[in-house]
Scaffold this active site. Structure first.
Site, PDB file in Angstrom:
ATOM      1  N   ASP A   1     -26.456  29.139 -23.236  1.00  0.00           N
ATOM      2  CA  ASP A   1     -26.883  30.130 -22.238  1.00  0.00           C
ATOM      3  C   ASP A   1     -25.942  30.063 -21.040  1.00  0.00           C
ATOM      4  O   ASP A   1     -25.760  31.043 -20.311  1.00  0.00           O
ATOM      5  CB  ASP A   1     -28.306  29.852 -21.728  1.00  0.00           C
ATOM      6  CG  ASP A   1     -29.350  29.945 -22.829  1.00  0.00           C
ATOM      7  OD1 ASP A   1     -29.078  30.597 -23.851  1.00  0.00           O
ATOM      8  OD2 ASP A   1     -30.437  29.356 -22.654  1.00  0.00           O
TER       9      ASP A   1
ATOM     10  N   MET B   1     -35.722  20.932 -18.003  1.00  0.00           N
ATOM     11  CA  MET B   1     -35.602  20.868 -19.466  1.00  0.00           C
ATOM     12  C   MET B   1     -34.299  21.500 -19.920  1.00  0.00           C
ATOM     13  O   MET B   1     -33.850  22.497 -19.364  1.00  0.00           O
ATOM     14  CB  MET B   1     -36.800  21.594 -20.089  1.00  0.00           C
ATOM     15  CG  MET B   1     -36.838  21.632 -21.596  1.00  0.00           C
ATOM     16  SD  MET B   1     -35.807  22.921 -22.347  1.00  0.00           S
ATOM     17  CE  MET B   1     -37.017  24.197 -22.666  1.00  0.00           C
TER      18      MET B   1
ATOM     19  N   LYS C   1     -42.622  26.423 -35.317  1.00  0.00           N
ATOM     20  CA  LYS C   1     -42.772  27.870 -35.526  1.00  0.00           C
ATOM     21  C   LYS C   1     -42.911  28.081 -37.032  1.00  0.00           C
ATOM     22  O   LYS C   1     -42.197  27.435 -37.802  1.00  0.00           O
ATOM     23  CB  LYS C   1     -41.540  28.611 -34.981  1.00  0.00           C
ATOM     24  CG  LYS C   1     -41.676  30.122 -34.958  1.00  0.00           C
ATOM     25  CD  LYS C   1     -40.464  30.778 -34.306  1.00  0.00           C
ATOM     26  CE  LYS C   1     -40.615  32.285 -34.292  1.00  0.00           C
ATOM     27  NZ  LYS C   1     -39.448  32.971 -33.709  1.00  0.00           N
TER      28      LYS C   1
ATOM     29  N   HIS D   1     -46.013  31.152 -31.179  1.00  0.00           N
ATOM     30  CA  HIS D   1     -45.770  30.511 -32.475  1.00  0.00           C
ATOM     31  C   HIS D   1     -47.067  30.047 -33.134  1.00  0.00           C
ATOM     32  O   HIS D   1     -47.166  30.026 -34.359  1.00  0.00           O
ATOM     33  CB  HIS D   1     -44.800  29.338 -32.314  1.00  0.00           C
ATOM     34  CG  HIS D   1     -43.452  29.750 -31.799  1.00  0.00           C
ATOM     35  ND1 HIS D   1     -42.427  28.866 -31.591  1.00  0.00           N
ATOM     36  CD2 HIS D   1     -42.961  30.975 -31.449  1.00  0.00           C
ATOM     37  CE1 HIS D   1     -41.364  29.519 -31.140  1.00  0.00           C
ATOM     38  NE2 HIS D   1     -41.682  30.794 -31.035  1.00  0.00           N
TER      39      HIS D   1
HETATM   40  C1  GLT Z   1     -35.628  30.808 -28.943  1.00  0.00           C
HETATM   41  C2  GLT Z   1     -36.998  30.552 -29.497  1.00  0.00           C
HETATM   42  C3  GLT Z   1     -37.874  29.876 -28.528  1.00  0.00           C
HETATM   43  C4  GLT Z   1     -37.419  28.483 -28.217  1.00  0.00           C
HETATM   44  C5  GLT Z   1     -36.110  28.456 -27.522  1.00  0.00           C
HETATM   45  C6  GLT Z   1     -35.669  27.029 -27.346  1.00  0.00           C
HETATM   46  S1  GLT Z   1     -34.928  29.399 -28.307  1.00  0.00           S
HETATM   47  O1  GLT Z   1     -35.677  31.774 -27.946  1.00  0.00           O
HETATM   48  O2  GLT Z   1     -37.558  31.801 -29.884  1.00  0.00           O
HETATM   49  O3  GLT Z   1     -39.188  29.828 -28.964  1.00  0.00           O
HETATM   50  O4  GLT Z   1     -38.343  27.905 -27.337  1.00  0.00           O
HETATM   51  O5  GLT Z   1     -34.696  26.656 -28.250  1.00  0.00           O
HETATM   52 MN    MN Z   2     -41.379  32.769 -29.361  1.00  0.00          MN
HETATM   53 MN    MN Z   3     -40.322  28.783 -27.425  1.00  0.00          MN
END
Ligand code: GLT
Ligand code: MN
Ligand code: MN
Length: 338
Positions: A61, A92, A187, A224
């Site tokens: 980033d 973080m 996720k 997620h």
């Molecule tokens: C990405 C993802 C997020 C994560 C980020 C950290 S990157 O945007 O969808 O949920 O938290 O790597």
């Molecule tokens: Mn997300």
């Molecule tokens: Mn995230």
């Protein structure tokens, strides 16, 4: 009179945003960006103005993948200057182990050992960058750690490699004498057909199999957990009960959709209320002490001004819910009924 729901780091609010969230220029898989890319130093200024406490980032980033060491140092210096000028912290940091084509079949779980070695090296550099910026938490989101078909790899091999990489990185961090915590983010799918360690619950178990489990915890994200229709409140509750809530990604999501990363509190208001109540500890349990991080992305329909309204909306919604939670837990009628 000041608005009680305006965020203020001076009165203890610890709201953070990712460079990739407010900096998201509105691109999606079906179309390009709809607003200009905001430079990281301007994001710092904008977040400070909006009342945030900190800003989080992936290595890329701030520093492009192919930047030279000189370019890297310059970008870091400019960023540090902006942080100092605007009084923002970087609590973080994380490493992008998902965008580059080399990670198309995974980073720590790639079948190719050379890719795994490269991923570990990139993570080490990402951690060094985080340390340089003062971060105390390192997030790992394994977006590419998964498969479209299980013919590609036995998940037991993938998990073994995942563990090996994290064990190495934990040991290396300890050898450097850094006091860092790793927060693993689950996720269920997207961008992979299925991502290993699909939920916070999966992650909590996996952590117990790591060599340095004491320095590893979780970073649950509302979207997620809600994508497959699970309860974020229960995920966070289990993590808190285990002493493993090291970070949190706040946003909103409708069940069964792609990862929407909507504004916090914009869906499932009751879920958001009970989540904030849990985090604030008004219900008789201890509060979560870490930063309240928003992994929410301004909508594609917004212009740059709209990005800042969006960020303000996330924080304001949180503060309103925190006040409602405190009122709920102090209400004699509620107490009586409970
Ligand atoms: C990405 C993802 C997020 C994560 C980020 C950290 S990157 O945007 O969808 O949920 O938290 O790597
Ligand atoms: Mn997300
Ligand atoms: Mn995230």
């Amino acid at each position: 009179m000041p608005d009680p729901f305006d965020p203020s780091p001076d009165s203890g609010d610890r709201f953070t945003f990712g460079l990739w969230t407010v900096g998201n220029p509105g691109a999606d898989p079906f179309g390009p960006r709809t607003r200009p890319r905001i430079p990281p130093t301007e994001i710092v200024a904008g977040l400070a103005k909006a009342g945030a406490w900190g800003v989080n980032l992936h290595d890329n980033d701030l520093v492009p993948f192919d930047a030279s060491p000189t370019e890297r140092d310059l970008l870091v210096k400019e960023f540090q200057q902006a942080l100092a000028d605007h009084g923002l912290v970087v609590p973080m940091a994380t490493t992008n182990l998902f965008s580059h084509p080399v990670f198309r079949d995974g980073a720590f779980t790639a079948s190719d050992a050379a890719v795994r070695a490269f991923a570990v090296r990139k993570a080490m550099k990402g951690i060094e960058l985080g340390v340089e910026l003062g971060a105390s938490t390192v997030v790992f989101w394994g977006g590419r750690e998964g498969v479209e078909t299980d013919a590609a790899r036995d998940c037991r091999d993938g998990l073994g490699w995942y563990r090996e990489c994290l064990n190495f990185l934990c040991g290396w961090v300890k050898d450097q004498g850094w006091d860092l915590k790793f927060a693993l983010e689950a996720k269920p799918n997207e961008p992979r057909g299925d991502i290993y360690l699909a939920t916070t619950g999966h992650m909590l178990h996996f952590i117990e199999t790591l060599e340095h489990r004491e320095m590893c915890g979780v970073n649950p994200e509302v979207a997620h957990e809600n994508m497959p229709g699970l309860s974020m409140v229960h995920a966070v509750g289990q993590a808190m009960e285990a002493g493993k809530l090291f970070h949190i990604d706040l946003n909103a999501q409708r069940i069964g959709r792609y990862d929407q990363d909507l504004r916090f509190g914009s869906e499932d208001l009751k879920g958001a209320f009970f989540l904030v109540r849990m985090l604030e500890g008004t219900c008789g349990h201890p509060a979560y002490e870490g930063p309240r991080h928003f992994d929410a992305h301004a909508y594609r329909t917004e212009d740059v001004d709209g990005v800042w309204d969006f960020a303000a909306g996330c924080m304001r919604s949180y503060k309103i819910l925190a006040a409602r939670a405190a009122a709920f837990d102090a209400d004699p009628e509620v107490l009586e009924i409970l």
